[in-house]
Design a protein around this motif. Structure first.
Motif, PDB file in Angstrom:
ATOM      1  N   GLN A   1      -0.511  -3.310  -3.131  1.00 29.11           N
ATOM      2  CA  GLN A   1       0.254  -2.165  -3.603  1.00 29.11           C
ATOM      3  C   GLN A   1       1.754  -2.462  -3.601  1.00 29.11           C
ATOM      4  O   GLN A   1       2.486  -2.083  -4.525  1.00 29.11           O
ATOM      5  N   ALA A   2       2.216  -3.174  -2.547  1.00 24.34           N
ATOM      6  CA  ALA A   2       3.632  -3.537  -2.488  1.00 24.34           C
ATOM      7  C   ALA A   2       3.994  -4.469  -3.636  1.00 24.34           C
ATOM      8  O   ALA A   2       5.070  -4.326  -4.253  1.00 24.34           O
ATOM      9  N   LEU A   3       3.111  -5.390  -3.958  1.00 24.34           N
ATOM     10  CA  LEU A   3       3.354  -6.297  -5.077  1.00 24.34           C
ATOM     11  C   LEU A   3       3.411  -5.534  -6.395  1.00 24.34           C
ATOM     12  O   LEU A   3       4.281  -5.781  -7.246  1.00 24.34           O
ATOM     13  N   LYS A   4       2.497  -4.589  -6.545  1.00 24.99           N
ATOM     14  CA  LYS A   4       2.471  -3.775  -7.767  1.00 24.99           C
ATOM     15  C   LYS A   4       3.744  -2.934  -7.894  1.00 24.99           C
ATOM     16  O   LYS A   4       4.328  -2.822  -8.980  1.00 24.99           O
ATOM     17  N   THR A   5       4.183  -2.347  -6.775  1.00 23.78           N
ATOM     18  CA  THR A   5       5.394  -1.523  -6.794  1.00 23.78           C
ATOM     19  C   THR A   5       6.621  -2.352  -7.149  1.00 23.78           C
ATOM     20  O   THR A   5       7.479  -1.936  -7.931  1.00 23.78           O
TER      21      THR A   5
ATOM     22  N   GLU B   1      -9.482  -4.239   9.067  1.00 24.64           N
ATOM     23  CA  GLU B   1      -8.024  -4.330   9.156  1.00 24.64           C
ATOM     24  C   GLU B   1      -7.476  -5.283   8.096  1.00 24.64           C
ATOM     25  O   GLU B   1      -6.455  -5.002   7.462  1.00 24.64           O
ATOM     26  N   THR B   2      -8.155  -6.415   7.904  1.00 19.86           N
ATOM     27  CA  THR B   2      -7.712  -7.387   6.903  1.00 19.86           C
ATOM     28  C   THR B   2      -7.800  -6.800   5.506  1.00 19.86           C
ATOM     29  O   THR B   2      -6.900  -6.985   4.671  1.00 19.86           O
ATOM     30  N   GLN B   3      -8.879  -6.064   5.246  1.00 17.98           N
ATOM     31  CA  GLN B   3      -9.039  -5.434   3.930  1.00 17.98           C
ATOM     32  C   GLN B   3      -7.932  -4.421   3.662  1.00 17.98           C
ATOM     33  O   GLN B   3      -7.352  -4.403   2.571  1.00 17.98           O
TER      34      GLN B   3
ATOM     35  N   MET C   1      -2.650  -2.980   1.069  1.00 16.86           N
ATOM     36  CA  MET C   1      -1.248  -2.563   1.167  1.00 16.86           C
ATOM     37  C   MET C   1      -0.315  -3.606   0.560  1.00 16.86           C
ATOM     38  O   MET C   1       0.665  -3.261  -0.112  1.00 16.86           O
ATOM     39  N   ASN C   2      -0.602  -4.883   0.790  1.00 17.75           N
ATOM     40  CA  ASN C   2       0.220  -5.933   0.185  1.00 17.75           C
ATOM     41  C   ASN C   2       0.065  -5.946  -1.332  1.00 17.75           C
ATOM     42  O   ASN C   2       1.038  -6.202  -2.058  1.00 17.75           O
TER      43      ASN C   2
ATOM     44  N   GLY D   1       1.739 -12.622   1.968  1.00 18.22           N
ATOM     45  CA  GLY D   1       0.806 -11.823   2.760  1.00 18.22           C
ATOM     46  C   GLY D   1      -0.600 -11.890   2.216  1.00 18.22           C
ATOM     47  O   GLY D   1      -1.570 -12.015   2.969  1.00 18.22           O
ATOM     48  N   LEU D   2      -0.735 -11.820   0.889  1.00 15.24           N
ATOM     49  CA  LEU D   2      -2.054 -11.905   0.270  1.00 15.24           C
ATOM     50  C   LEU D   2      -2.705 -13.257   0.548  1.00 15.24           C
ATOM     51  O   LEU D   2      -3.903 -13.345   0.835  1.00 15.24           O
TER      52      LEU D   2
END
Length: 269
Positions: free
Chosen positions: A251-255, A241-243, A248-249, A12-13
Motif C-alpha cells: 500500500q505504501a508503494l502504491k501511495t 504478521e508477515t502477510q 502495508m508495504n 520491505g517487500l
C-alpha cells in the motif's frame, strides 16, 4: 521525495518475501525428525542526512534533533534455533534421540569439510553390509563405523545412554561399537546442507567429539526420536504478521506511486 518511499517499500517487500520463505520451510518441516526452526533477522539500511542534530542557529540555540530519512530494510541473516525437541517414543531399536547438545557424525562427500556432517536425527537403519546408517535418501554411514553381525536381529541391538552399541546373545551382551557425539562452540554458525545435516564453518568453530554423557554432550535415549522443534502456532502467527506487513508495504508503494503521478500531472499545467 516519493522515490525514497518507493525504494523503502520495495526493500520491505523483498525482505518480507525472504521471511515468508523461511516460515514456509519451518512449517514444511514440522514432522521432520531433529529439524531445527530458523528465524529471519532484519536490519535497517543507511539513512539520508538532511540536517544534523546539534546545529547552532543565529541566536545560539542548539537544535535538539536532526533530520534523517531511512531508505528501507534488509535481511541481515537467518538464525537457527537449536532448542531441544521432544523425545517421541517409537519402539524402534535403531531409533535414538539425543538429550543434550551433541550431534551424530556421518560420512558425506569430500567436497564438504573433512567429508563429515552432523545431525540431530537419530532414525538409523542397516544397509546391505549391515552397517549403521541414517535412514534417509542417501544412507549416510555413521562415524565411527558400526557393523552388526548378520545373525543378529535388530531387536537384539541395545544402545546405552553413553552410546555403547551392544548385541544380546542370550543372557550375555557383546559390545560391537561406540556412538560418538560432536559439539561446536557456536551451533548457529553451522551450515545446513539438507538431509537433516549440517557442516562445519569458520563461524561454528572447529568440531570436537566425545562420548555421550561426557562434557555436557547429553545422553542417548534408545527407542525414541527427537521431534522437530517447530512450534506451528508461533509460525502461523508469524505468517499472518508477515502477510499484513507485506500488504502495508504494498500500500505504501502504491501511495508513493500515486503521489509521483500527481506531481507529474501538475507539470502539465
Amino acid at each position: 521525495m516519493a522515490f525514497t518511499a518507493m525504494n523503502a517499500s520495495s526493500t520491505g517487500l523483498s525482505a518480507l518475501s525472504t521471511s515468508l520463505e523461511v516460515i514456509a520451510n519451518n512449517l514444511a518441516n514440522t514432522n521432520t525428525d531433529g529439524f531445527k526452526a530458523t528465524r529471519v533477522n532484519f536490519q535497517d539500511l543507511l539513512y539520508m542526512e538532511q540536517r544534523q542534530p546539534g546545529i547552532e542557529n543565529d541566536i545560539g540555540d542548539i537544535s535538539p534533533t536532526g533530520l534523517y530519512v531511512g531508505v528501507g530494510t534488509r535481511v541481515s541473516g537467518t538464525q537457527t534455533d537449536f532448542a531441544q525437541g521432544s523425545a517421541i517414543p517409537t519402539g524402534g531399536p535403531l531409533d535414538v534421540a539425543i538429550n543434550g547438545n551433541g550431534f551424530f557424525v556421518v560420512e558425506v562427500e569430500d567436497t564438504w569439510t573433512d567429508g563429515l556432517a552432523y545431525s540431530r536425527a537419530g532414525n538409523f537403519a542397516l544397509n546391505a553390509e549391515r552397517e549403521l546408517v541414517m535412514a534417509n535418501q542417501n544412507g549416510r554411514r555413521v562415524v565411527p563405523n558400526i557393523t552388526v553381525p548378520y545373525d543378529v536381529p535388530e531387536s537384539a541391538i541395545v544402545i546405552t545412554d553413553d552410546g555403547q552399541v551392544q548385541i544380546s546373545r542370550g543372557a550375555e551382551f557383546e559390545q560391537i561399537g561406540q556412538l560418538e557425539l560432536a559439539y561446536f562452540a557456536n551451533n548457529a554458525g553451522l551450515q545446513p546442507i539438507g538431509e537433516n545435516l549440517y557442516v562445519e564453518t569458520i563461524a561454528s568453530g572447529e568440531v570436537s567429539a566425545g562420548i555421550p554423557t561426557e562434557n555436557g554432550l547429553g545422553n542417548l535415549i534408545q527407542f525414541h526420536l527427537e521431534s522437530s522443534n517447530v512450534n506451528p502456532v508461533t509460525e502461523l502467527v508469524s505468517l499472518i504478521e508477515t502477510q499484513r506487513a507485506f500488504e502495508m508495504n504494498s500500500q505504501a508503494l502504491k501511495t508513493a506511486d500515486e503521489m509521483l503521478q500527481s506531481v507529474t500531472n501538475l507539470r502539465r499545467f
